[in-house]
Design a protein around this motif. Structure first.
Motif, PDB file in Angstrom:
ATOM      1  N   PHE A   7       0.833  -1.198   0.000  1.00  0.00           N
ATOM      2  CA  PHE A   7       0.000   0.000   0.000  1.00  0.00           C
ATOM      3  C   PHE A   7       0.865   1.244   0.000  1.00  0.00           C
ATOM      4  O   PHE A   7       1.964   1.283   0.564  1.00  0.00           O
ATOM      5  N   SER A   8       0.316   2.298  -0.617  1.00  0.00           N
ATOM      6  CA  SER A   8       0.894   3.642  -0.557  1.00  0.00           C
ATOM      7  C   SER A   8      -0.274   4.621  -0.581  1.00  0.00           C
ATOM      8  O   SER A   8      -0.630   5.186  -1.618  1.00  0.00           O
ATOM      9  N   LEU A   9      -0.901   4.792   0.596  1.00  0.00           N
ATOM     10  CA  LEU A   9      -2.127   5.559   0.711  1.00  0.00           C
ATOM     11  C   LEU A   9      -1.836   6.948   1.265  1.00  0.00           C
ATOM     12  O   LEU A   9      -1.146   7.077   2.300  1.00  0.00           O
ATOM     13  N   ASP A  10      -2.363   7.940   0.600  1.00  0.00           N
ATOM     14  CA  ASP A  10      -2.210   9.300   1.112  1.00  0.00           C
ATOM     15  C   ASP A  10      -2.950   9.476   2.426  1.00  0.00           C
ATOM     16  O   ASP A  10      -2.497  10.203   3.320  1.00  0.00           O
ATOM     17  N   SER A  11      -4.108   8.767   2.561  1.00  0.00           N
ATOM     18  CA  SER A  11      -4.912   8.905   3.771  1.00  0.00           C
ATOM     19  C   SER A  11      -4.333   8.143   4.958  1.00  0.00           C
ATOM     20  O   SER A  11      -4.658   8.439   6.109  1.00  0.00           O
ATOM     21  N   PHE A  12      -3.519   7.144   4.678  1.00  0.00           N
ATOM     22  CA  PHE A  12      -2.913   6.341   5.754  1.00  0.00           C
ATOM     23  C   PHE A  12      -1.503   5.950   5.307  1.00  0.00           C
ATOM     24  O   PHE A  12      -1.228   4.798   5.007  1.00  0.00           O
TER      25      PHE A  12
ATOM     26  N   THR B 220       1.865  -0.011   4.962  1.00  0.00           N
ATOM     27  CA  THR B 220       2.659  -0.385   3.784  1.00  0.00           C
ATOM     28  C   THR B 220       2.300  -1.748   3.215  1.00  0.00           C
ATOM     29  O   THR B 220       2.534  -2.002   2.043  1.00  0.00           O
ATOM     30  N   LYS B 221       1.732  -2.651   4.043  1.00  0.00           N
ATOM     31  CA  LYS B 221       1.475  -3.988   3.540  1.00  0.00           C
ATOM     32  C   LYS B 221       0.407  -4.673   4.372  1.00  0.00           C
ATOM     33  O   LYS B 221       0.347  -4.518   5.595  1.00  0.00           O
ATOM     34  N   LEU B 222      -0.427  -5.441   3.693  1.00  0.00           N
ATOM     35  CA  LEU B 222      -1.415  -6.303   4.335  1.00  0.00           C
ATOM     36  C   LEU B 222      -1.210  -7.720   3.810  1.00  0.00           C
ATOM     37  O   LEU B 222      -1.064  -7.920   2.598  1.00  0.00           O
TER      38      LEU B 222
ATOM     39  N   ASP C  85       2.044  -4.496   7.945  1.00  0.00           N
ATOM     40  CA  ASP C  85       3.314  -3.798   8.106  1.00  0.00           C
ATOM     41  C   ASP C  85       3.068  -2.297   8.058  1.00  0.00           C
ATOM     42  O   ASP C  85       2.262  -1.805   7.248  1.00  0.00           O
ATOM     43  N   PHE C  86       3.776  -1.585   8.921  1.00  0.00           N
ATOM     44  CA  PHE C  86       3.689  -0.131   8.960  1.00  0.00           C
ATOM     45  C   PHE C  86       5.098   0.442   8.865  1.00  0.00           C
ATOM     46  O   PHE C  86       6.061  -0.146   9.370  1.00  0.00           O
ATOM     47  N   ALA C  87       5.205   1.602   8.248  1.00  0.00           N
ATOM     48  CA  ALA C  87       6.474   2.331   8.173  1.00  0.00           C
ATOM     49  C   ALA C  87       6.194   3.793   8.502  1.00  0.00           C
ATOM     50  O   ALA C  87       5.279   4.408   7.933  1.00  0.00           O
ATOM     51  N   PHE C  88       6.986   4.352   9.403  1.00  0.00           N
ATOM     52  CA  PHE C  88       6.756   5.718   9.848  1.00  0.00           C
ATOM     53  C   PHE C  88       8.058   6.242  10.447  1.00  0.00           C
ATOM     54  O   PHE C  88       9.044   5.502  10.574  1.00  0.00           O
ATOM     55  N   ASP C  89       8.059   7.512  10.817  1.00  0.00           N
ATOM     56  CA  ASP C  89       9.241   8.130  11.414  1.00  0.00           C
ATOM     57  C   ASP C  89       8.960   8.487  12.861  1.00  0.00           C
ATOM     58  O   ASP C  89       7.861   8.936  13.210  1.00  0.00           O
TER      59      ASP C  89
END
Length: 922
Positions: free
Chosen positions: A476-481, A485-487, A591-595
Motif C-alpha cells: 500500500f501507498s495511501l495518502d490517507s494512511f 505499507t502492507k497487508l 506492516d507499517f512504516a513511519f518516522d
C-alpha cells in the motif's frame, strides 16, 4: 511486486551450493520487502558473510542467515554441522557426528525445521529433525528465525530453522558442476568417498535442474560409557526367598559406612544411597551411506508468475556394530560384600551417599554383540505458485514430505555371575577381581559365560506430512494512511501422521522353540575375535593405560551360526499404534512504516489462529477381570484437540544509517511429539516401571520478547547484542500416574526374580512455568578496517549465555535445569582469503547440559565440549579448486557424569577426520 532473487555463482560456489533441491518454497525470503533487491553469491567466504548480514538487516524480526559458500566451505559431515557456526546454534553429537540442532541451547524438540516452507519428516515421529540424514550440499541458504510472525507455520519456542534450496532460474544459464572428495578417519583407519553432480539450464520460459549426490562415512568410536547410579533400594526391597540380599546389604552398609536404613521400603531414604551399577566398555563401528537425487522443473514466463515442481528422493542407510563388555553390580542374585570406599560429601547437599568402590556378591557380567541397522527412505514433492495480479501477490503451495524408516536391532548376550569389584576411575569406571575366592577376570574367562539369547527387534515407522497453503499480500501507498505499507493474510492446512509396527524374536537353540543353548553353551564354544579386529583400527582406548582389549563373537558369526534356519521377525499386532494430527490455521498481519523524529521505524503485527485435531489409536495393557497378574492388550483409540490464538509483533528503529534498534514479542508453541501422544505401553524391567502414551497432551507454550542493537559496519562487518526472555509453560514431563500391583518379573534365564508393584508413568504437561533469559553477542569484523596490511583477514564470532529458573524434575527434589539447556555457547572463526587461497579455523563450544534424568531421580550431564575444525582451499583457476579439511583436529573426547564430575558416566572418542577434495565446473 515480488522481490526478485538473482543468484550469480562462481564455480566454487556452484560446487558448494545446492547439489540437492528439496521440493518446497521459502515464502518469507521471497515475500518480505527487503532493502536488498539482488542476492549475489560469488563463492567468496567474505562475500557470503556480507550477504548474510544483508539478510539479517532486511528480515522481519531477529534472525541470522548463512548462504551457500558459508555453509559448505567448512568440513561439515551433514546439515547439522553446517548450521553449528550460526549465532546461538549448537548441535548434539552422537559418536562424532552432529545429529540434532539446538537454538539458544534449548532442547532440540523446541526447534521447528522446514525445507522450503514444508515441515520436514525424518522418520523419528518427533518434532526434532534427525539432521544426520541430510548432507550440507542440499542447501542454498538457511535462516534461523528467533522471533516469529503470524505467517509462520510454527514459531518454535527456541526458534525456527528455515532452509531454502535452488531452482533453475536462480542460475544464469547452463551450469554443470561436479565434486569429488575422500575422507579419512584416524581411529577406524578407513577412507570414504563423496561424489556430487549438478546440472541446471533454462529454455525460454522453462527451466530444469537435476542433481545427484552420494557419500559414505565409516567411523569408529571407543567408549567407556553406560555407567550409572542405582539406588540401594534395588537390594533393600528384596523379600521372601531373596530376603538375604536385603539383610546383607543393610548389614554391610552399616558396618562399612555407619549408615543405618530406618525403612527399607521408603524410596526417598533408600534412593539417597547409591552404588555404581554398570561398568561398560564399548567399541562401535558406524558405516553410513547416503544418496539423493533431485529434480526441479520451473515455468516462469515473466517476473509476475512462476510455477515450480520440486522433487527429492533420498536414502540414508546407517549400520552400526557395537561390542560391549559390561558388568551389572545390581544383578538379581547379588548384594554388597564390602564397601571399600564411599563419598558422602560431594553430593551431601542432596543427602546422597555414593558407594564408589564396592565388592559385590554376584555381579552379572555380560558380553554383548549388538547390531543396529536403520534404513530411511526420504521423499518430498511440492508444487508452488507465485502470481502477481494487479496489486496483489498470490502464493500457493501443495506439498508432501515423508520418511519411511525401518530399524533392526540385534543383541547376542552371554552372561556370567561372579563376585567382582567395581569402582570409579578418573575416566569412568572399571571392574576387577575381588578378594572372594569365586572371583574371576571378566575379560579373559570366555568359558565362564553362558548363552542367554540372540534377540532381534524390528521396527517400521512411516512419518507423513501433507500441507496446503494459500497466501495473499498487497503493498500500500495511501495518502490517507501513509504508515500502512502492507497487508498479508492466508490459510494453511497440514496433516501429519505417524504409523508404527514392531516385533521381536529370540533364537535360543538350533531350531524354533528349542532352548538347548540357554545356560549350557559357553562363549568359548563360538569363534572369538579381538575387539580391535572386530571394529578396525588400533587398540581399544589406547590413551587410557588401565584399559585392556578383549575378544568376543562377531555380529557376522552371530547371524550365520546362532540363528536357526528360517529365523525371522513378525510384527506383533498389539505393538501397533497410529497418530494423526490435522491442523487448520488462518492468519493476518500488517506492516507499517513511519518516522519517530527523524528516525525511520517499521512495525509488523499480526495474529494466527490454530485449530488442531488429534486421533490416536493403539493397544493398552489391562489387568484381567479375575485379578490375575497376566495382562491383556486391548485396542483403544481416542480423539482430542485444542485451539489457540497466537499474537506477534516485530519492530525496528534506525537510530542512524548504521545502527538499528530491534524489538519483538510473541506467543508461540511447540506441539508434543507424536510418539508421546500415541496409545502404547512399554515396560522397563530394570526400573520396575510401565510407560504409557498420553493422547491428551497439549503443546508447550512460550511468551517471549527480545530487545537488541545491531551496528552495521561500512566494510561488511557487524556488531550486535540482544537480550531475550521466555516464559515457558506446559513443559512435557514424565509423571507417576498409577500403579500396577503384583507383576511377576522374570530374569533373562527364565527364573522368577520376584513379584513387584510396577509404577505407571506418562508424559504430562507439567504445572507452572519456568523462565529462560539470555544475552547474545555477535561480532563479524574484517580486520582490513584496522589496517590495509590485514586485507583478507577477519573474525566471525558469537556468544550466547542463558539464565533459567530451575524446574525440579527430579523425584528426589534435586534442582535440575531443563534437559538439553546449556548455560553458555560460543562459536569463533578466524579466516583469511585472497583470490586463490583461503584458510579458516573454527572453534565451537557448548557448556554442560542435562542429557536425561536417570530413573527420574539423578540428572546425568553431558560435559562441556569444544571442537576445533580447519579448512584450506586453493583455486588453480576460475573453475577448479582443491580443498583440505580437518574435523576435531585436537581429538577431543566426549564426556559425561552423574550430578558431579567425580562420578563420570561417559568417556568417548571418535577421533579426527581429514578430507581432501576437488571441485570443478564444466
Amino acid at each position: 511486486m515480488m522481490t526478485k532473487r538473482i543468484f550469480t555463482l562462481s564455480p566454487l560456489a556452484l560446487a558448494l551450493s545446492s547439489l540437492f533441491v528439496a521440493p518446497s518454497y521459502a515464502q518469507e525470503t521471497e515475500k518480505e520487502d527487503q532493502a536488498m533487491e539482488q542476492i549475489v553469491v560469488t563463492g567468496s567466504y567474505i562475500k557470503s558473510l556480507e550477504q548474510a548480514i544483508d539478510l539479517k538487516r532486511s528480515n522481519i524480526g531477529f534472525s541470522d542467515s548463512i548462504v551457500a559458500s558459508d555453509i559448505a566451505d567448512f568440513p561439515e559431515q551433514n546439515l547439522a554441522e553446517a548450521l553449528q557456526r550460526m549465532p546461538g546454534v549448537t548441535i548434539e553429537r552422537n559418536k562424532g557426528l552432529g545429529q540434532k540442532v539446538n537454538v539458544r541451547s534449548l532442547p532440540s524438540e523446541f526447534t521447528f525445521v522446514s525445507i522450503n516452507n514444508l515441515a520436514t519428516a525424518s522418520g523419528s515421529g518427533g518434532r526434532d529433525v534427525e539432521f544426520d540424514m541430510f548432507a550440507s550440499e542440499i542447501i542454498q541458504s538457511v535462516t534461523v528465525k528467533k522471533s516469529s510472525t503470524a505467517a509462520d507455520e510454527e514459531g518454535g519456542i527456541a526458534g525456527s530453522v528455515a532452509i531454502t534450496t535452488a531452482r533453475p532460474f536462480d542460475y544464469d544459464g547452463r551450469k554443470l558442476v561436479a565434486s569429488v572428495e575422500g575422507a579419512y578417519n584416524e581411529i577406524s583407519e578407513e577412507s570414504d568417498p563423496k561424489l556430487t553432480f549438478l546440472a541446471s539450464d533454462t529454455f525460454g520460459d522453462w527451466g530444469a535442474l537435476a542433481s545427484f549426490a552420494f557419500s559414505q562415512r565409516t567411523n569408529r568410536t571407543d567408549s567407556n560409557s553406560g555407567i550409572d547410579f542405582r539406588p540401594l533400594s534395588r537390594f533393600l526391597e528384596k523379600k521372601g526367598s531373596s530376603q538375604w540380599q536385603s539383610d546383607q546389604a543393610a548389614d554391610v552398609l552399616e558396618r562399612d559406612t555407619g549408615i543405618t536404613i530406618n525403612d527399607r521400603f521408603d524410596s526417598d531414604e533408600t534412593s539417597r544411597v547409591v552404588f555404581l551399577n554398570k561398568v561398560g566398555d564399548r567399541s562401535y563401528l558406524t558405516e553410513q551411506e547416503k544418496w539423493g537425487a533431485t529434480l526441479s522443473l520451473q515455468y516462469k514466463p515473466s517476473s509476475e508468475f512462476s510455477l515450480t515442481f520440486d522433487g527429492l528422493l533420498g536414502n540414508f542407510d546407517d549400520h552400526e556394530d557395537e561390542y560391549d563388555a559390561s558388568a551389572y553390580a545390581a544383578s538379581s542374585v547379588s548384594s554388597l560384600e564390602r564397601i571399600n570406599q564411599y563419598d558422602s560429601s560431594t553430593l551431601g547437599d542432596y543427602g546422597i551417599t555414593v558407594l564408589t568402590d564396592v565388592d559385590y556378591a554376584a555381579t552379572q557380567h555380560e558380553f554383548l554383540s549388538k547390531e543396529h541397522s536403520s534404513d530411511t527412505d526420504y521423499q518430498q514433492f511440492s508444487i508452488a505458485m507465485d502470481w502477481v495480479v494487479g496489486d496483489w501477490d498470490i502464493y500457493g503451495l501443495v506439498g508432501y514430505s515423508g520418511a519411511d524408516k525401518t530399524t533392526e536391532s540385534t543383541n547376542l548376550k552371554h552372561t556370567a555371575y561372579r563376585a567382582t569389584r567395581s569402582r570409579y576411575t578418573s575416566t569412568g569406571a572399571e571392574t576387577i577381581p575381588s578378594n572372594n575366592p569365586d572371583t574371576f577376570d571378566m575379560y579373559n574367562s570366555p568359558e565362564a559365560y553362558l548363552f542367554d539369547y540372540n534377540e532381534v527387534n524390528l521396527e517400521a515407522i512411516s512419518d507423513d506430512k501433507y500441507a496446503a497453503q494459500l497466501d495473499f499480500s498487497r503493498q500500500f501507498s495511501l495518502d490517507s494512511f501513509p504508515a500502512l505499507t502492507k497487508l498479508q493474510f492466508g490459510a494453511r492446512y497440514t496433516d501429519k501422521s505417524k504409523e508404527r509396527n514392531y516385533g521381536t524374536n529370540r533364537a535360543t537353540g538350533p531350531s524354533a522353540g528349542d532352548t538347548s543353548w540357554v545356560g549350557t553353551r559357553t562363549l568359548a564354544e563360538s569363534e572369538l575375535t579381538n575387539i580391535s579386529d572386530l571394529v578396525n583400527g588400533g587398540e581399544y582406548l589406547s590413551d587410557v593405560p588401565s584399559k585392556q582389549g578383549w575378544s568376543q563373537i562377531s555380529n557376522r558369526y552371530a547371524r550365520n551360526q546362532l540363528r536357526y534356519e528360517g529365523f525371522g521377525v513378525d510384527f506383533e499386532p498389539d505393538q501397533y499404534y497410529q497418530v494423526a494430527e490435522k491442523t487448520t490455521a488462518i492468519y493476518a498481519m500488517t506492516d507499517f512504516a513511519f518516522d519517530i523524529g527523524d528516525m525511520p521505524a517499521t512495525l509488523n503485527t499480526g495474529v494466527r489462529y490454530i485449530d488442531t485435531k488429534v486421533d490416536s489409536s493403539g493397544y493398552h495393557q489391562v489387568q484381567n477381570d479375575d485379578g490375575s497378574t497376566s495382562y491383556t492388550s486391548t485396542p483403544v483409540s481416542k480423539s482430542g484437540g485444542y485451539t489457540e490464538v497466537l499474537p506477534s509483533i516485530n519492530f525496528t528503529l534506525e537510530l542512524n544509517d548504521d545502527l538499528v534498534l530491534r524489538a519483538a514479542a510473541s506467543q508461540t508453541l511447540m506441539r508434543p511429539s507424536l510418539t508421546d501422544i500415541a496409545y502404547k505401553r512399554t515396560v522397563s524391567l530394570s526400573e520396575f516401571k510401565y510407560r504409557d502414551g498420553n493422547p491428551d497432551l497439549k503443546p508447550t507454550y512460550a511468551d517471549q520478547w527480545e530487545l537488541g542493537l545491531e551496528w552495521y559496519l561500512e566494510d561488511g562487518g557487524l556488531l550486535a547484542v540482544s537480550y531475550f526472555e521466555k516464559e515457558i509453560e506446559g513443559v512435557v514431563r514424565e509423571s507417576l500416574t498409577g500403579v500396577v500391583n503384583g507383576v511377576t518379573k522374570y530374569n533373562d534365564n527364565g527364573t522368577v526374580d520376584g513379584v513387584y508393584d510396577f509404577d505407571v508413568y506418562q508424559k504430562v504437561n507439567a504445572e507452572g512455568s519456568y523462565d529462560v533469559s539470555g544475552v547474545e553477542f555477535i561480532a563479524q569484523i574484517p580486520f582490513a578496517r584496522f589496517s590495509s596490511m590485514l586485507e583478507g583477514f577477519g573474525v566471525n564470532a558469537n556468544y550466547t549465555t542463558l539464565n533459567n529458573s530451575l524446574t525440579g524434575a527430579s523425584d528426589l527434589g534435586i534442582p535440575t535445569p531443563p534437559e538439553g539447556l546449556a548455560d553458555e555457547t560460543y562459536n569463533l572463526t578466524f579466516y583469511y582469503e585472497n583470490e586463490s587461497f583461503d584458510a579458516r579455523i573454527s572453534y565451537n563450544y557448548k557448556d554442560k547440559y542435562v542429557e536425561y534424568i536417570e530413573r527420574d531421580m539423578y540428572p546425568v550431564y553431558r560435559d562441556a565440549y569444544g571442537q576445533t575444525d580447519v579448512s584450506f582451499g586453493y583455486s588453480i583457476n576460475d573453475s577448479v579448486k582443491f580443498t583440505l579439511e580437518g574435523i576435531n583436529i585436537t581429538d577431543e573426547a566426549t564426556k559425561g557424569y552423574t550430578l558431579d564430575p567425580a562420578f563420570p558416566s561417559m568417556y568417548e572418542f571418535s577421533g579426527r577426520r581429514f578430507a581432501l577434495g576437488v571441485r570443478a565446473i564444466f
